[in-house]
Design a protein around this motif. Structure first.
Motif, PDB file in Angstrom:
ATOM      1  N   THR A 262       0.807  -1.222   0.000  1.00  0.00           N
ATOM      2  CA  THR A 262       0.000   0.000   0.000  1.00  0.00           C
ATOM      3  C   THR A 262       0.843   1.275   0.000  1.00  0.00           C
ATOM      4  OG1 THR A 262      -0.137  -0.082   2.429  1.00  0.00           O
ATOM      5  CG2 THR A 262      -1.907  -1.146   1.186  1.00  0.00           C
ATOM      6  N   GLU A 263       2.173   1.126  -0.033  1.00  0.00           N
ATOM      7  CA  GLU A 263       3.024   2.313  -0.026  1.00  0.00           C
ATOM      8  C   GLU A 263       2.807   3.128  -1.303  1.00  0.00           C
ATOM      9  OE1 GLU A 263       4.266   3.216   2.510  1.00  0.00           O
ATOM     10  OE2 GLU A 263       5.218   1.640   3.670  1.00  0.00           O
ATOM     11  N   GLU A 264       2.853   4.452  -1.150  1.00  0.00           N
ATOM     12  CA  GLU A 264       2.610   5.335  -2.284  1.00  0.00           C
ATOM     13  C   GLU A 264       3.809   6.212  -2.621  1.00  0.00           C
ATOM     14  OE1 GLU A 264       0.065   5.202  -4.173  1.00  0.00           O
ATOM     15  OE2 GLU A 264      -1.124   3.788  -2.991  1.00  0.00           O
ATOM     16  N   SER A 265       4.875   6.124  -1.844  1.00  0.00           N
ATOM     17  CA  SER A 265       6.041   6.961  -2.117  1.00  0.00           C
ATOM     18  C   SER A 265       7.320   6.155  -1.965  1.00  0.00           C
ATOM     19  CB  SER A 265       6.075   8.162  -1.167  1.00  0.00           C
ATOM     20  OG  SER A 265       6.354   7.742   0.151  1.00  0.00           O
ATOM     21  N   SER A 266       8.371   6.641  -2.610  1.00  0.00           N
ATOM     22  CA  SER A 266       9.659   5.950  -2.556  1.00  0.00           C
ATOM     23  C   SER A 266      10.217   5.927  -1.139  1.00  0.00           C
ATOM     24  CB  SER A 266      10.663   6.648  -3.487  1.00  0.00           C
ATOM     25  OG  SER A 266      10.230   6.607  -4.820  1.00  0.00           O
ATOM     26  N   ILE A 267      10.083   7.046  -0.424  1.00  0.00           N
ATOM     27  CA  ILE A 267      10.652   7.140   0.922  1.00  0.00           C
ATOM     28  C   ILE A 267      10.000   6.141   1.872  1.00  0.00           C
ATOM     29  CG2 ILE A 267      10.895   8.631   2.945  1.00  0.00           C
ATOM     30  CD1 ILE A 267      11.252  10.982   1.070  1.00  0.00           C
ATOM     31  N   SER A 268       8.672   6.070   1.847  1.00  0.00           N
ATOM     32  CA  SER A 268       7.980   5.145   2.746  1.00  0.00           C
ATOM     33  C   SER A 268       8.287   3.693   2.392  1.00  0.00           C
ATOM     34  CB  SER A 268       6.467   5.391   2.705  1.00  0.00           C
ATOM     35  OG  SER A 268       5.976   5.281   1.389  1.00  0.00           O
ATOM     36  N   LEU A 269       8.417   3.405   1.097  1.00  0.00           N
ATOM     37  CA  LEU A 269       8.765   2.044   0.682  1.00  0.00           C
ATOM     38  C   LEU A 269      10.190   1.707   1.112  1.00  0.00           C
ATOM     39  CD1 LEU A 269       7.996  -0.544  -0.758  1.00  0.00           C
ATOM     40  CD2 LEU A 269       8.674   0.506  -2.927  1.00  0.00           C
TER      41      LEU A 269
END
Length: 202
Positions: free
Chosen positions: A86-93
């Motif tokens: 469900t991650e939507e950004s590179s940083i959170s992933l």
């Protein structure tokens, strides 16, 4: 992987529209790959707990501490598996990948520490069990026919069991390296690729 390499080569093209498209595509590919790697990790973990349960059944003593450790490990892996999806950004992933790697490192380290400590503490008892098992096997008896408490280990028995224990531990290390180690390497590659995506976005 060819598509991935082509996308990376296209980063330097002057068209901003194509460049953004490439980054988005690359992010989705890395995300799916990370999710796939984590799914494999879950399957490997399930296989491991089944094997430990079988070992506990044969030994007539479930390794409770190891099962508790694995339950915590498995729950965290499941959590980060769904989080990655469900991650939507590179940083959170990237954070999810780092956390997953830390969990794997921690589990593998604690697991091996438990193997060493428990076998060191119960070395005499385990040597007796080993001797009883050999006796049952040699005489074609059913499991646990020989009472291990009646066995009297000598120096040679301790040495033989120690060598077997070292070999078994080394084999476990190889198995962990080929499974969890490979997953760590794959996640590290994904993390580096995401770092490039993030740098390119900036």
């Amino acid at each position: 992987m060819e598509e991935l390499e082509l996308l990376k080569k296209d980063w330097n093209k002057e068209s901003d529209e194509f460049k953004n498209y490439s980054e988005k595509e690359l992010y989705e590919m890395i995300k799916q790959k990370s999710v796939s790697v984590t799914r494999v990790l879950c399957l490997i973990g399930l296989i491991e707990i089944v094997l430990w349960a079988i070992y506990g059944y044969i030994d007539e003593e479930l390794p409770i501490l190891r099962i508790v450790l694995f339950a915590v490990f498995f729950a965290l892996i499941i959590y980060f598996y769904f989080k990655m999806k469900t991650e939507e950004s590179s940083i959170s992933l990237m954070k999810s990948i780092l956390n997953t790697r830390k969990i794997i490192f921690g589990y593998a380290g604690i697991s091996f520490l438990l193997i060493i400590l428990m076998n060191s503490i119960d070395f005499k008892h385990n040597t007796k069990d080993f001797m009883a098992g050999l006796n049952d096997g040699y005489n074609h008896n059913n499991l646990h026919t020989t009472n291990s408490e009646r066995m009297t280990p000598e120096l040679g028995n301790y040495i033989v069991f120690g060598v077997v224990l070292i070999i078994t531990t080394y084999l476990l290390y190889i198995i962990y390296k080929k499974t969890y180690g490979k997953i760590l390497v794959d996640l590290q590659k994904n993390y580096k690729e995401l770092s490039k995506v993030e740098e390119n976005e900036v």
